[in-house]
Enzyme design. Structure first.
Site, PDB file in Angstrom:
ATOM      1  N   HIS A 251       0.604  -1.048   0.025  1.00 58.80           N
ATOM      2  CA  HIS A 251       0.008   0.293  -0.269  1.00 58.80           C
ATOM      3  C   HIS A 251       0.801   1.211  -0.168  1.00 58.80           C
ATOM      4  O   HIS A 251       1.311   1.744   1.198  1.00 58.80           O
ATOM      5  CB  HIS A 251      -0.972   0.219   1.297  1.00 58.80           C
ATOM      6  CG  HIS A 251      -1.842  -1.044   1.222  1.00 58.80           C
ATOM      7  ND1 HIS A 251      -1.427  -2.628   1.486  1.00 58.80           N
ATOM      8  CD2 HIS A 251      -3.399  -1.208   0.946  1.00 58.80           C
ATOM      9  CE1 HIS A 251      -2.397  -3.331   1.414  1.00 58.80           C
ATOM     10  NE2 HIS A 251      -3.668  -2.584   0.975  1.00 58.80           N
TER      11      HIS A 251
ATOM     12  N   PRO B  25      -7.080  -5.678   9.812  1.00 58.12           N
ATOM     13  CA  PRO B  25      -8.484  -5.487  10.251  1.00 58.12           C
ATOM     14  C   PRO B  25      -8.749  -4.102  10.670  1.00 58.12           C
ATOM     15  O   PRO B  25      -8.430  -3.919  11.774  1.00 58.12           O
ATOM     16  CB  PRO B  25      -9.005  -6.729  11.041  1.00 58.12           C
ATOM     17  CG  PRO B  25      -8.128  -7.756  10.878  1.00 58.12           C
ATOM     18  CD  PRO B  25      -6.556  -6.906  10.987  1.00 58.12           C
TER      19      PRO B  25
ATOM     20  N   ASP C 167      -8.853   7.152   7.721  1.00 57.48           N
ATOM     21  CA  ASP C 167     -10.237   7.244   7.504  1.00 57.48           C
ATOM     22  C   ASP C 167     -11.214   5.743   7.911  1.00 57.48           C
ATOM     23  O   ASP C 167     -12.149   6.010   8.419  1.00 57.48           O
ATOM     24  CB  ASP C 167     -10.671   7.788   6.416  1.00 57.48           C
ATOM     25  CG  ASP C 167     -10.110   9.275   6.016  1.00 57.48           C
ATOM     26  OD1 ASP C 167     -10.649  10.210   6.703  1.00 57.48           O
ATOM     27  OD2 ASP C 167      -9.293   9.492   5.076  1.00 57.48           O
ATOM     28  N   GLY C 168     -10.476   4.857   7.304  1.00 59.15           N
ATOM     29  CA  GLY C 168     -11.319   3.577   7.414  1.00 59.15           C
ATOM     30  C   GLY C 168     -11.581   3.126   8.916  1.00 59.15           C
ATOM     31  O   GLY C 168     -12.512   2.834   9.177  1.00 59.15           O
TER      32      GLY C 168
ATOM     33  N   ARG D 161     -22.553 -20.589  37.428  1.00 59.42           N
ATOM     34  CA  ARG D 161     -21.938 -19.203  37.227  1.00 59.42           C
ATOM     35  C   ARG D 161     -21.544 -18.686  38.643  1.00 59.42           C
ATOM     36  O   ARG D 161     -20.708 -17.967  38.933  1.00 59.42           O
ATOM     37  CB  ARG D 161     -22.979 -18.250  36.766  1.00 59.42           C
ATOM     38  CG  ARG D 161     -23.584 -18.330  35.383  1.00 59.42           C
ATOM     39  CD  ARG D 161     -24.496 -17.479  34.775  1.00 59.42           C
ATOM     40  NE  ARG D 161     -25.877 -17.757  35.459  1.00 59.42           N
ATOM     41  CZ  ARG D 161     -27.019 -17.176  35.717  1.00 59.42           C
ATOM     42  NH1 ARG D 161     -27.106 -16.048  35.034  1.00 59.42           N
ATOM     43  NH2 ARG D 161     -27.907 -17.900  36.034  1.00 59.42           N
TER      44      ARG D 161
ATOM     45  N   SER E  70     -25.489 -10.848  35.351  1.00 59.38           N
ATOM     46  CA  SER E  70     -26.078 -12.055  34.591  1.00 59.38           C
ATOM     47  C   SER E  70     -24.853 -13.163  34.639  1.00 59.38           C
ATOM     48  O   SER E  70     -25.323 -14.372  34.796  1.00 59.38           O
ATOM     49  CB  SER E  70     -26.798 -11.928  33.476  1.00 59.38           C
ATOM     50  OG  SER E  70     -27.675 -12.824  33.266  1.00 59.38           O
TER      51      SER E  70
ATOM     52  N   GLU F 148     -19.534  -5.092  23.283  1.00 62.82           N
ATOM     53  CA  GLU F 148     -18.867  -6.558  23.196  1.00 62.82           C
ATOM     54  C   GLU F 148     -17.689  -6.539  22.293  1.00 62.82           C
ATOM     55  O   GLU F 148     -16.604  -7.132  22.806  1.00 62.82           O
ATOM     56  CB  GLU F 148     -19.870  -7.611  22.558  1.00 62.82           C
ATOM     57  CG  GLU F 148     -21.114  -7.914  23.364  1.00 62.82           C
ATOM     58  CD  GLU F 148     -22.092  -6.904  22.925  1.00 62.82           C
ATOM     59  OE1 GLU F 148     -21.891  -6.111  22.139  1.00 62.82           O
ATOM     60  OE2 GLU F 148     -23.106  -6.865  23.598  1.00 62.82           O
TER      61      GLU F 148
ATOM     62  N   HIS G 251     -24.511 -18.579  29.633  1.00 64.87           N
ATOM     63  CA  HIS G 251     -25.831 -18.950  28.858  1.00 64.87           C
ATOM     64  C   HIS G 251     -25.432 -19.581  27.555  1.00 64.87           C
ATOM     65  O   HIS G 251     -25.746 -19.168  26.384  1.00 64.87           O
ATOM     66  CB  HIS G 251     -26.517 -17.520  28.558  1.00 64.87           C
ATOM     67  CG  HIS G 251     -27.052 -16.839  29.704  1.00 64.87           C
ATOM     68  ND1 HIS G 251     -26.266 -16.683  30.631  1.00 64.87           N
ATOM     69  CD2 HIS G 251     -28.332 -16.532  30.210  1.00 64.87           C
ATOM     70  CE1 HIS G 251     -27.020 -16.022  31.688  1.00 64.87           C
ATOM     71  NE2 HIS G 251     -28.136 -15.819  31.391  1.00 64.87           N
TER      72      HIS G 251
ATOM     73  N   ASP H  54     -35.612 -16.563  26.402  1.00 66.26           N
ATOM     74  CA  ASP H  54     -35.122 -15.671  25.226  1.00 66.26           C
ATOM     75  C   ASP H  54     -35.113 -16.075  24.033  1.00 66.26           C
ATOM     76  O   ASP H  54     -35.241 -14.969  23.125  1.00 66.26           O
ATOM     77  CB  ASP H  54     -33.800 -15.402  25.788  1.00 66.26           C
ATOM     78  CG  ASP H  54     -33.710 -14.294  27.176  1.00 66.26           C
ATOM     79  OD1 ASP H  54     -34.838 -13.511  27.299  1.00 66.26           O
ATOM     80  OD2 ASP H  54     -32.808 -14.094  27.885  1.00 66.26           O
TER      81      ASP H  54
ATOM     82  N   HIS I 230     -31.029 -15.513  21.373  1.00 67.78           N
ATOM     83  CA  HIS I 230     -30.073 -15.596  22.551  1.00 67.78           C
ATOM     84  C   HIS I 230     -29.549 -16.901  22.748  1.00 67.78           C
ATOM     85  O   HIS I 230     -28.912 -17.396  23.735  1.00 67.78           O
ATOM     86  CB  HIS I 230     -30.718 -15.179  23.650  1.00 67.78           C
ATOM     87  CG  HIS I 230     -31.119 -13.574  23.874  1.00 67.78           C
ATOM     88  ND1 HIS I 230     -31.726 -12.796  22.665  1.00 67.78           N
ATOM     89  CD2 HIS I 230     -30.448 -12.703  24.644  1.00 67.78           C
ATOM     90  CE1 HIS I 230     -31.477 -11.487  23.013  1.00 67.78           C
ATOM     91  NE2 HIS I 230     -30.770 -11.491  24.352  1.00 67.78           N
TER      92      HIS I 230
END
Lengths: 658, 658
Positions: free
Chosen positions: A27, A116, A158-159, A358, A385, A412, A461, A469, A473
């Site tokens: 590039h 990326p 910019d990307g 959990r 949760s 996330e 979960h 859900d 989910h």
């Protein structure tokens, strides 16, 4: 710029261009556009030590626009890092030190693998958070410490700024007031496909200031003095992160400067010759004028040599301090040792123990947190949760950098990338969300596994048992997705014993890990053994039964155990294998593997997830899994629908072992 | 609000709360907080026809905060949609019309499946783009048409606005000036884990205005008049999308109003009783006062009945117009017929044809574009590299809604979600990027496949053969990821014949599809047959050889063919099977499958991708694939390293078929 600066910058530019021409791939646009930015940063600001690229107090530099690798390598070479002209000539060739995009661990001076878009920006936020955290941690031991006090710089295009992850991470950087994060925005109005006007109409200054950033602007990207001053201003601003928009001309000086044509393909031979002529550089391709290189190194040396030496002296002094706190810090900085005393062997759990997994996980995490200050993390708004809060710890915030509970909000993707940034700074971070939302994190997860750094993703979960859900989910293909990412170690413990074993292995192995935890209330399973998680899989109960094997994991193990018991009553000699980690098991000796899965035994699998995961061990028709979307309903209705009940599973296994 | 309004709103609130209590699962916070917003929208603004939920000129309504499903169902029920009280009572139970999160195709009045945050917002941008496009398309036939002229409404919460995809999509909505997109932002300062202050410090007005939106603000979310006026203002603003921030109190009226406790778990029995008492509603759980429901329906009827009738009359008139243009539009609106005459049978390609597969794909796409106006799409800044531009078409922009090339910028995730929005409006959209960047799109892809809508994802640069760009750009597990998503049909054509066949099948099947295209220059392969792509896989060349089978796909098919030829010279009767689509092949009759893959034949596979994909057909050890990260190097170096050369592959196959 003065002549000396021009000569050095031209040397970097031409070297980058030559690398690309030589590789016939790369590039050139960013090389010609952003070289003055790189020059200014490395010459006048970046704190680094080319002889010690992993120096703990170096400024971090992340090339978020990873396609600018040639520019980075040319700069690193010129700055005196351990890259020689042969490496430069091997740009984009197999096993070179100069791969197509910057790769962490391959090239000295590369603080992160990038390419990326958006990932570098987001992980740099994690690095700046880590700096604040570690700096505060050291300050607890040494008042007015100078051990950890560095900036984190990003060069992005910019990307990068169009990517959603960048917004997410920038919003957190603003919230946390990361004043030592400085983003150099190579603003050239061009992306691969088009001028920016076709894809963005934003007031970038307003956008970033709305989320707590300070903004600066350099009108001419060749004006080294203006860039220099802007960086100096940003460094003085300790209260908010700074974005410096620097207007550049992509491919400046080439025939197609200012257009997208020059973004991603080598320049023509003629174009390169013309460029060389205009620069009055009488060199052959890949040849540099040593004098210019030397001048660059002299500038850097003059600025850094004494300061760096003072730091090393100071560090040597610190090391002599014989307090436990200091010794732990030193051991962390020198060997990455987090002083964690945690062995699965030391835990004894009562046979009648019974709780949501959990909750069990929460207890173990809190024990780890108590034993080492280098363990921290947070959740994307599902901490209550997923139950991953560190209960005795405070919350990370602008005014409390020692907080070890990070509230990422519903972000996330940035959470995963920031977690990488924390790990790249030596910490042992975790992050948590529902397994289904691993989908939002995939690009960041992949980079972490490619870098092979010790991040821990906690996912709760974990099956259709989510129930009410519904299919949006309920994970189906997500475990497979994680298991198919190279270098990722997935743990799916079945009870508290295996949770303990999983954490023991995670903390010891220092590898990218996913800890997948059921939402359900699970009993201790007779025969599970936390100390065997490090083997990946092991026989539960009677090892003499060896005509057939049922492998299972996580919340399905208790169902599998009932089925095995019934099969044995019926005279079938079937053994039960718990396999919390396929990857670890596959890494064991053939001998061990065959002791668990006898070569002549028929093998079946029970796991409420996509069956492809298990095809290393048996044919698809022997795997009871789920490969269609889930359904909304009560957990029992849903499990019943998908055949995860005792009676249906028994029939299925009777059919397989008939 | 007046008493009538209060009674209707309280009815909706209580019904939503009762549903959640009855299901013992759900999200009461948004029900109590946002019911007045839903009331105002449905009573005074939303254009809809409960007797015809798929009315082509209805306003679209997307509940981006999908966890508010109970609120939506209660509103739809009250508004007279085809949902009865039994459906309401079956909330979150298996196979009910009222699943845990809104599901497209399950509940009348649900325009999109939502739940994972940000997705609804982003796809709504696609719906608003589709409205502009279709409206302009009709206008070409009928001046001042009133056939397509509707708004797209979104109800979203704080969480939606934190997601990166929302920023990406919002930026595009601003760029395109989507004046008929109106977002109602239920601003309650609370997310699942915490108060918003812990995770966001943004000036939302400044942030959205910086990207081309108009912003309005309603201080009190119970002030129906103020909400009403804000929506009315937004409707008058045709130039820019509008975000109306409406300050609400989460769980208003319940014991824990204004806190995160009330977000996601049913209220206590006592709390519900207290709520009922304070509302002076003397009803049993799930009981409604018919009078209030009737009043709501009267308000709606009064506003819409005549207007809707006029539209239907107008449409009947339009239908009588006997021009080809109108008839095509009517056929599109009535039957989803896109008037495409495209059959693989009609193409004849010369045996010596030779070009990059991306070029071949470009030609076919342009033929389709020429034949139907309902085919459109774009790329996330890789259009020139993926070669998916429609060369005779113009670019979509604010002033050119008939443009069929959409420049998404570097926003892969929003691109995928917007593509869903376009497809939900009946169009047949495509989008393109490199295969590796499918990772950025996963959450949106999953929703599209769950909705089973006809989106086409085009992915180029599909293996380690990407070469120089290195592991960050080389897909390994991405094909597996796509193939493991339920309902997704993946096509990996080997040459132009199969590209033609893939498109023929995609356009006929109307299913979510991924078209995975090599970057390389590929010859026509002797024996490929475009008309057989619809069978998923087929024998290439000699079908009499049936001791063993080598399956291959895409760019590896020519290598596989050479290996098969050599094996046959060596006396092994091995046949070659091209399998562009595993999913389609597995859907064929057992008879056909066995005619291609004889039951007793040993099966091997050659594909430079994660081998798990192929375990339906053979054991892992018979699959030549790639399951570690790629490397940066020249394409041939990389392929050689991974064993994808004639000699290595021949040896591997000789070993398998020994």
């Amino acid at each position: 710029m003065n002549e000396e600066q021009r000569n050095i910058i031209n040397t970097i530019k031409l070297l980058g261009i030559d690398m690309i021409s030589n590789a016939k791939s790369g590039h050139p646009g960013i090389v010609l556009g952003a070289a003055p930015i790189m020059y200014t940063l490395f010459a006048n600001h970046l704190k680094f030590d080319p002889t010690n690229p992993n120096w703990i107090n170096r400024d971090r530099f992340v090339l978020s626009a990873g396609h600018g690798s040639a520019l980075l390598y040319a700069t690193l070479y010129a700055a005196g890092y351990g890259i020689d002209i042969e490496d430069i000539a091997a740009f984009r060739r197999l096993n070179s030190k100069t791969p197509g995009h910057p790769e962490y661990g391959v090239t000295p001076g590369v603080d992160m693998t990038t390419g990326p878009l958006g990932q570098g920006f987001a992980s740099a936020v994690g690095m700046a958070m880590a700096e604040k955290y570690l700096s505060a941690l050291v300050s607890k031991e040494i008042k007015k410490q100078r051990l950890i006090d560095h900036f984190t710089y990003v060069l992005c295009g910019d990307g990068d700024l169009m990517e959603g992850i960048t917004y997410e991470a920038a919003s957190l950087a603003g919230l946390y007031g990361l004043g030592k994060l400085i983003v150099l925005y190579d603003s050239n109005n061009i992306t691969l496909d088009a001028t920016k006007q076709k894809t963005v109409r934003e007031d970038i200054i307003k956008r970033f200031s709305s989320i707590g950033w300070d903004i600066d602007y350099v009108r001419d990207g060749e004006n080294v003095t203006a860039i220099d001053k802007a960086i100096a201003r940003a460094k003085r601003n300790m209260n908010r992160p700074t974005l410096i928009e620097i207007r550049t001309v992509i491919g400046r000086g080439s025939y197609n400067e200012g257009t997208n044509i020059v973004h991603g393909s080598p320049l023509s031979k003629d174009d390169v010759e013309n460029l060389r002529r205009n620069m009055k550089m009488d060199t052959k391709p890949l040849e540099v004028i040593e004098e210019d290189i030397d001048k660059f190194r002299v500038i850097i040396n003059k600025r850094l040599k004494k300061k760096n030496a003072l730091w090393y002296e100071y560090y040597d002094e610190v090391k002599k301090t014989n307090t436990i706190g200091i010794q732990k810090l030193v051991s962390f900085f020198e060997e990455g040792n987090i002083s964690l005393n945690f062995k699965a062997e030391n835990f004894k759990i009562a046979d009648n123990y019974h709780e949501e997994l959990r909750e069990s996980n929460s207890k173990i995490m809190n024990i780890i947190a108590e034993r080492t200050p280098f363990f921290l993390g947070g959740s994307a708004d599902l901490g209550s949760s997923c139950k991953t809060n560190l209960v005795k710890e405070s919350d990370y915030s602008k005014s409390n950098p020692l907080g070890r509970n990070i509230y990422y909000g519903v972000r996330e993707h940035a959470m995963a990338a920031i977690t990488s940034g924390l790990a790249l700074s030596g910490l042992r971070p975790f992050c948590s969300t529902f397994l289904i939302f691993a989908d939002y994190q995939k690009p960041a997860i992949r980079l972490a596994t490619l870098m092979n750094i010790p991040v821990t993703y906690i996912y709760t979960h974990d099956t259709i048992a989510v129930g009410e859900d519904g299919p949006t989910h309920e994970p189906v293909e997500q475990l497979l997705m994680l298991r198919s990412i190279p270098n990722m170690i997935v743990y799916r413990p079945a009870d508290i014993n295996e949770v303990i074993g999983s954490w023991g292995t995670i903390m010891e192995n220092k590898l990218p890990s996913s800890l997948v935890i059921s939402k359900s209330d699970l009993p201790i399973i007779k025969g599970t053994d936390g100390t065997k998680v490090k083997l990946g899989g092991y026989v539960v109960g009677d090892a003499s039964a060896c005509e057939g094997v049922i492998i299972s994991s996580g919340s399905e193990l208790s169902l599998a155990q009932k089925v095995v018991e019934d099969l044995n009553i019926r005279g079938k000699k079937i053994r039960l294998v718990s396999m919390p980690s396929i990857e670890i098991f596959k890494n064991q000796s053939k001998e061990y593997q065959e002791s668990v899965l006898p070569p002549n035994a028929k093998i079946a699998v029970i796991e409420a997830s996509h069956p492809y995961s298990w095809t290393s061990f048996t044919a698809l028709e022997n795997i009871a899994g789920v490969d269609t979307f889930g359904l909304s309903g009560h957990k029992d209705e849903v499990l019943n629908h998908f055949g995860f009940t005792f009676q249906t599973m028994l029939e299925k296994m009777l059919d397989i072992f008939k």
